[in-house]
Structure formats: C-alpha cells, structure tokens
Write an enzyme that holds these catalytic residues in place. Structure first.
Site, PDB file in Angstrom:
ATOM      1  N   GLY A   1       0.845  -1.191   0.000  1.00 61.42           N
ATOM      2  CA  GLY A   1       0.000   0.000   0.000  1.00 61.42           C
ATOM      3  C   GLY A   1       0.875   1.234   0.000  1.00 61.42           C
TER       4      GLY A   1
ATOM      5  N   CYS B   1       5.230  -6.322   1.441  1.00 63.46           N
ATOM      6  CA  CYS B   1       5.628  -4.913   1.484  1.00 63.46           C
ATOM      7  C   CYS B   1       4.979  -4.204   2.670  1.00 63.46           C
ATOM      8  CB  CYS B   1       5.336  -4.223   0.145  1.00 63.46           C
ATOM      9  SG  CYS B   1       6.162  -2.631   0.013  1.00 63.46           S
ATOM     10  N   TYR B   2       4.020  -3.294   2.419  1.00 63.20           N
ATOM     11  CA  TYR B   2       3.358  -2.641   3.559  1.00 63.20           C
ATOM     12  C   TYR B   2       2.757  -3.697   4.487  1.00 63.20           C
ATOM     13  CZ  TYR B   2       0.164   0.288   6.229  1.00 63.20           C
ATOM     14  OH  TYR B   2      -0.496   0.919   7.256  1.00 63.20           O
TER      15      TYR B   2
ATOM     16  N   HIS C   1       7.905  -7.513  -3.728  1.00 65.03           N
ATOM     17  CA  HIS C   1       6.592  -7.747  -4.348  1.00 65.03           C
ATOM     18  C   HIS C   1       6.611  -9.021  -5.199  1.00 65.03           C
ATOM     19  CE1 HIS C   1       4.490  -3.994  -3.343  1.00 65.03           C
ATOM     20  NE2 HIS C   1       5.714  -3.484  -3.293  1.00 65.03           N
TER      21      HIS C   1
ATOM     22  N   GLU D   1       4.168 -10.370  -6.587  1.00 68.51           N
ATOM     23  CA  GLU D   1       3.104 -10.350  -7.612  1.00 68.51           C
ATOM     24  C   GLU D   1       3.550  -9.694  -8.912  1.00 68.51           C
ATOM     25  OE1 GLU D   1       3.336  -8.458  -4.977  1.00 68.51           O
ATOM     26  OE2 GLU D   1       2.398  -6.499  -5.217  1.00 68.51           O
TER      27      GLU D   1
ATOM     28  N   GLY E   1     -21.338  -6.439 -28.704  1.00 66.48           N
ATOM     29  CA  GLY E   1     -20.247  -6.712 -29.630  1.00 66.48           C
ATOM     30  C   GLY E   1     -18.929  -6.831 -28.891  1.00 66.48           C
ATOM     31  N   GLY E   2     -18.891  -6.388 -27.644  1.00 64.26           N
ATOM     32  CA  GLY E   2     -17.672  -6.471 -26.836  1.00 64.26           C
ATOM     33  C   GLY E   2     -17.545  -7.813 -26.142  1.00 64.26           C
ATOM     34  N   VAL E   3     -16.382  -8.026 -25.521  1.00 63.09           N
ATOM     35  CA  VAL E   3     -16.088  -9.353 -24.970  1.00 63.09           C
ATOM     36  C   VAL E   3     -16.935  -9.665 -23.732  1.00 63.09           C
ATOM     37  CG1 VAL E   3     -14.035  -8.438 -23.786  1.00 63.09           C
ATOM     38  CG2 VAL E   3     -14.254 -10.869 -24.097  1.00 63.09           C
ATOM     39  N   ASP E   4     -17.194  -8.707 -22.877  1.00 63.24           N
ATOM     40  CA  ASP E   4     -17.898  -9.013 -21.625  1.00 63.24           C
ATOM     41  C   ASP E   4     -19.329  -9.491 -21.881  1.00 63.24           C
ATOM     42  OD1 ASP E   4     -15.562  -8.025 -20.626  1.00 63.24           O
ATOM     43  OD2 ASP E   4     -16.413  -6.156 -19.882  1.00 63.24           O
ATOM     44  N   SER E   5     -20.044  -8.752 -22.706  1.00 63.87           N
ATOM     45  CA  SER E   5     -21.424  -9.168 -22.948  1.00 63.87           C
ATOM     46  C   SER E   5     -21.460 -10.447 -23.780  1.00 63.87           C
ATOM     47  CB  SER E   5     -22.231  -8.052 -23.617  1.00 63.87           C
ATOM     48  OG  SER E   5     -21.754  -7.789 -24.916  1.00 63.87           O
TER      49      SER E   5
ATOM     50  N   LYS F   1     -10.671  -9.614 -16.155  1.00 69.18           N
ATOM     51  CA  LYS F   1     -10.782  -9.595 -17.624  1.00 69.18           C
ATOM     52  C   LYS F   1     -10.024 -10.756 -18.280  1.00 69.18           C
ATOM     53  CE  LYS F   1     -12.093  -6.761 -21.102  1.00 69.18           C
ATOM     54  NZ  LYS F   1     -13.360  -6.014 -21.118  1.00 69.18           N
TER      55      LYS F   1
END
Ligand code: XMP
Length: 521
Positions: A64, A91-92, A180, A182, A235-239, A377
């Site tokens: 953080g 870290c923090y 870190h 990650e 038309g997008g990936v999520d929908s 995503k």
C-alpha cells in the site's frame, strides 16, 4: 431493478487478499488465481468476525502507499491474528505484520526501489524461499524498513541494504516478504505465491476455467429456474461471454438483444449475427436503429449532449424490445470483478446498471444475472475461448458505449461515421498484421472537425484529416501513447489516404493520459 444475485465461489478454497490501497491487491488476487486458487479482495477495515465468516484458507496482506508510521495509516483488526489462518504480508503488509506483532519497523534512511538482488538465508528451509537459488532478483518499493521481526519469527532473506527482506514464523503460520512477489520482475514471485496458497494454506488448485464455467452454469440454472433471461449484446467481450455462458446454462430461455446504433466498428453487427445466431443458434433480436440514432444526433456537437442522447435512446430501444418479450424475469449483464470491487462492496450484492450505453432503466422489474462478477478480464477472455467464441471477438479492444460518436468531433452524420469507420478498420487491420494487437490497449481513428489543404494528383483538396490514436495501458486510468514503428504509421497513412475518399491527411496523436484522455470526447 432488483438486487443482483451474483454467483458465489461455492466449492472453491479461497485466499482473502486484504487491500491496503493502490492497485496492488488486484494484481495479487490475479496471481493467486493463476495458481488455480480462488481469491477475493477484502477491505482492510474487515473485522476478524467478518473474515472468519468468509472462511478463507489463508490471508494475504497487500502492499500500500502508506508508511506504517503515517497518521491514520491503515491497520488490521488485531483479532485477525488470533484466527487460526496462515498470513502472508507483502511490502506494507509485511511491515504491518512486523509492527503489529511486536517486531520493529523504522525509517532508516535506506530505501529500495526497483530490481534488487535478494540473498536467501543459506540454511533456510522456508516453504516460500527455501528452494530459491542463493541469489535472485526481486522487485522492491519501500521507504521504511523492518529492522526486527516479531518474537518467534526468523529472517529468511536479506538484501545488501536491508537485513530483513523476508521473515517467517512457521509454527504460527505467519510469513512476510518486503518485496513484491506479484510483479513479473520478481523472478520467482509466482512460485512464492503458489507455495503459500498450496503448501502453507493447503488450498486445492481447482479454480480452472473449466470448473469456473461449470460452477457458473450450475448457479445460473439455480437462479433462473424456468425463467426467461434478456441480455444486451454490445459486440464487446464481456457481454459476449455473458451471453455464451448463460446460453450454455439455459439454452433457449435466453434472448439476446443487439441494438445497432449505427455507431459500431466495421463488421461488428455481422460478427454478432454470425457468432450468436448461426454458430450458437441463439435467439437474437437484431434491432436496426441506425436512423433513430442519427436522427437524434442531428445538429448536436457538444460531447456530453451526444453521450446523453445516445444513452437515453439506447435505453428506450432496449425497453421496447423488453416489453415485447413476454415473461422475462432476468437481465444478464457482463459486470466484472474490478467493477464490483470499485463499487466499494467487494463481497456484498451490488447493482451496477451502468454497463454499456448509458445504463438500463431503474424501474425494470428484472433481477440481474451477472455470471462474470467474480472474474478478472483475463479470466473472462480465457473462458470465452473455452466456450468457443471466435478469437477476434474474445480479444476485442475496449470500445466506448457511445461508439464512434465520441471519435467524431462535431456533428455525427452518416457520412462522417463512414469516414471514421473505414479509417478505423484500416488501423485495426494494420496493427493486427504488424503483430502488435495484444501489446496495445486500444488503437483507432478519430475524425476532427477541421479541414486542411492538400494536393492529390493535380487537384487541390480541402478535406478532413484522420488522427490515429494508439495507446498502451493496464487499466485505462493512465495510458501512454504507443511508439508504433514508423513503417507501420506510414502504411496506415498511405492506406487511409488511398482508400478513404474525403481524407487528405493523417496525423498521429502523441499525447499520454493524463493530460489527454484516451478517447477524444
Ligand atoms: P478515456 O477517454 O476517459 O477512456 O480516457 C477510458 C476508457 O473508457 C472507454 N470509454 C468509455 N466506455 N462508455 C464506455 O463504456 C463511455 O462513454 C466511454 N468513454 C470512454 C475508453 O474507450 C477507454 O478504454
């Protein structure tokens, strides 16, 4: 609109990632999932009782931006350390662990930022760093330093600058790393997180794309029963992934609505038809509403006015279809985990009506089905591929709800949309051909409202330019203009001039965000 019933991670072992700010927690949560363990982000204000109720198998404290000495610096409910759960501080989070458990953190004047050489304790049998080579690169970002670990803990790694770069208390199952794990620059960071989740916390690595799909399908079936579901496809990936998943769960109880606003990218409507009607055999209502949108946009030049008109009209058109589809009780939406976290209710039920264009009506008596609300995503894309969606659709670049309208400065007319759409298709095709697709966040064409003089053949021209915009970004909050090769820019410019009549000049936007935004409006 009724409260969302999102899927729950039933049956998966969970790691709770305590969020101490900035973007660190999301990255940690994603890395844990790459180890096939479900992770959820919880606020640092969470109490021991609340955490215990969620029954994670382990806890990771994120980094953080604060110093543990800063006034109001976030701390953890001390009773959390009494829960019989393994803890990893990063870290923090490592400094907090040291400080809250009786060790010492000090402002020593030594700071480490960036790639740093780590030396593990020569005799350590640590589950986290014991198998590492004696020296390896890690990523550091800290001003304060841990100068003494808490009683009972042993130091397992150091750097040239700091004596306590990692410590652990195996009996109490408390681990801490100043670096870190990650971030990709930490050579063995993914191994470390995996070892913590699988060995220390004993999580089963069952969070796989196949099992996530199966769980989502089960839960959608349970929620919906014999009811009918409506889903707006953009038309997008999520929908698209939402629709494919819900369709797999309940088949023809799902009706999808694709509203063609006339402001879509080239080929988008056809691809939605091809994929969902022909490939999936899905019940698709394709509303061709171009004329209504162009009518409503006539004469408008103010960006916010354009957005508002498009959003409102979209809702009206969608409502018309919804009112005709009898017996619909549910609305499927492609809300993702970052939206859920950002709405401030990491694990409570959330309503997010603003998804694509404008937002859907508050008074629609529909219950929300959000099968992606636990997913990042990259997981959504992997699931889309697993479900058989075409690569081109799964790897679509983000596209604003109001579509090409926010890439046309000034009035939106049929003709101007055709210009920007044709130029946009060239930009996308050339970026793909150059193999740069997945490196860019977005790449597109913008049509400004100015004209300039040119000469083509023997003719003087006075026409619009196209501005090409390409950016790299992780999350669209900030973005850098992409250093596209000159040859690629030349090829794009040549093709736009030759193939899009009415354009006589091409410029490249070299503004980052901030100060610019990604879109022009
Ligand atoms: P800006 O232009 O604000 O865009 O830097 C950040 C990201 O959001 C997308 N964007 C939108 N998406 N409705 C959307 O669904 C909108 O009105 C909208 N405006 C911008 C943009 O494409 C970029 O990825």
């Amino acid at each position: 609109m009724n409260v969302a019933l999102g899927p729950e991670p039933v049956g998966f072992d969970t790691i709770a990632v305590v969020d101490f700010g900035a973007q660190y927690a999301q990255l940690i949560a994603r890395r844990v999932r790459e180890a096939h363990v479900y992770s959820e982000i919880v606020p640092h204000s969470i109490t021991a009782a609340e955490l215990a109720a969620r029954a994670p198998k382990g806890i990771i404290l994120s980094g953080g931006p604060s110093s543990v000495y800063a006034e109001g610096a976030p701390r953890l409910d001390p009773a959390i350390f009494e829960l019989d759960m393994p803890v990893l501080g990063i870290c923090y989070g490592a400094q907090l662990l040291a400080q809250q458990l009786g060790g010492e953190v000090a402002r020593t004047g030594v700071a480490e930022y960036g790639r740093t050489r780590l030396t593990r304790g020569p005799a350590t049998t640590s589950a986290l760093v014991g198998s590492w080579p004696e020296q390896s690169d890690v990523w550091m970002s800290h001003g304060d330093s841990i100068v003494a670990p808490p009683p009972g803990a042993v130091v397992t790694a150091a750097t040239d600058q700091v004596a306590v770069a990692a410590f652990e208390d195996v009996a109490a199952r408390r681990y801490a790393v100043q670096f870190h794990p990650e971030v990709v620059h930490t050579e063995r960071g993914d191994e470390l997180l995996k070892a913590f989740c699988l060995q220390v916390c004993d999580c089963r690595p069952t969070w796989t794309h196949v099992s996530v799909i199966e769980a989502a399908i089960d839960q959608v079936r349970q929620m919906v029963g014999t009811g009918r579901v409506l889903c707006a496809l953009s038309g997008g990936v999520d929908s698209a992934v939402t629709a494919a998943l819900v369709h797999k769960a309940i088949g023809d109880q799902l009706t999808c609505v694709f509203v063609d606003t006339g402001l879509m990218r080239a080929g988008e409507g056809e691809q939605v038809e091809e994929t969902f009607r022909r490939q999936f055999g899905l019940d698709l209502v394709h509303v061709k509403a171009q004329d209504r949108f162009f009518g409503a946009l006539a004469g408008l030049t103010d960006p916010e006015a354009k957005r508002k008109v498009i959003g409102e009209l979209f809702v009206r058109v969608f409502e018309e279809v919804a009112s005709e589809a009898s017996g619909v009780g549910f609305l499927a939406q492609g809300t993702l985990y970052p939206d859920v976290i950002e709405s401030g209710s990491g694990h409570a039920a959330t309503i997010k009506t603003h998804h694509n264009v404008g937002g859907l009506p508050e008074d629609m008596e529909l219950e929300l089905v959000e099968p992606l609300r636990l997913l990042f995503k990259d997981e959504v894309r992997a699931i889309g591929e697993e479900l058989g969606l075409p690569e081109e659709l799964v790897w679509r670049q983000p596209f604003p709800g109001p579509g090409l309208a926010v890439r046309i400065v000034g009035e939106v007319t049929h003709e101007r949309v055709e210009l920007v759409r044709a130029a946009d298709a060239i930009v996308l095709e050339e970026v793909r051909n150059a193999g740069l697709w997945r490196e860019l966040w977005q790449s597109f064409a913008v049509l400004p409202a100015v004209r300039s003089v040119g000469v083509m053949g023997d003719e003087r021209t006075y026409a619009y330019p196209i501005v090409v915009r390409a950016v790299t970004s992780d999350d669209a909050m900030t973005a850098d203009w992409a250093r596209l090769p000159h040859e690629l820019l030349e090829q794009i410019a040549k093709r736009i001039i030759n193939e899009v009549p009415g354009i006589n000049r091409v410029a490249y936007d070299i503004t980052s965000k901030p100060p610019g935004t990604i879109e022009w409006e």
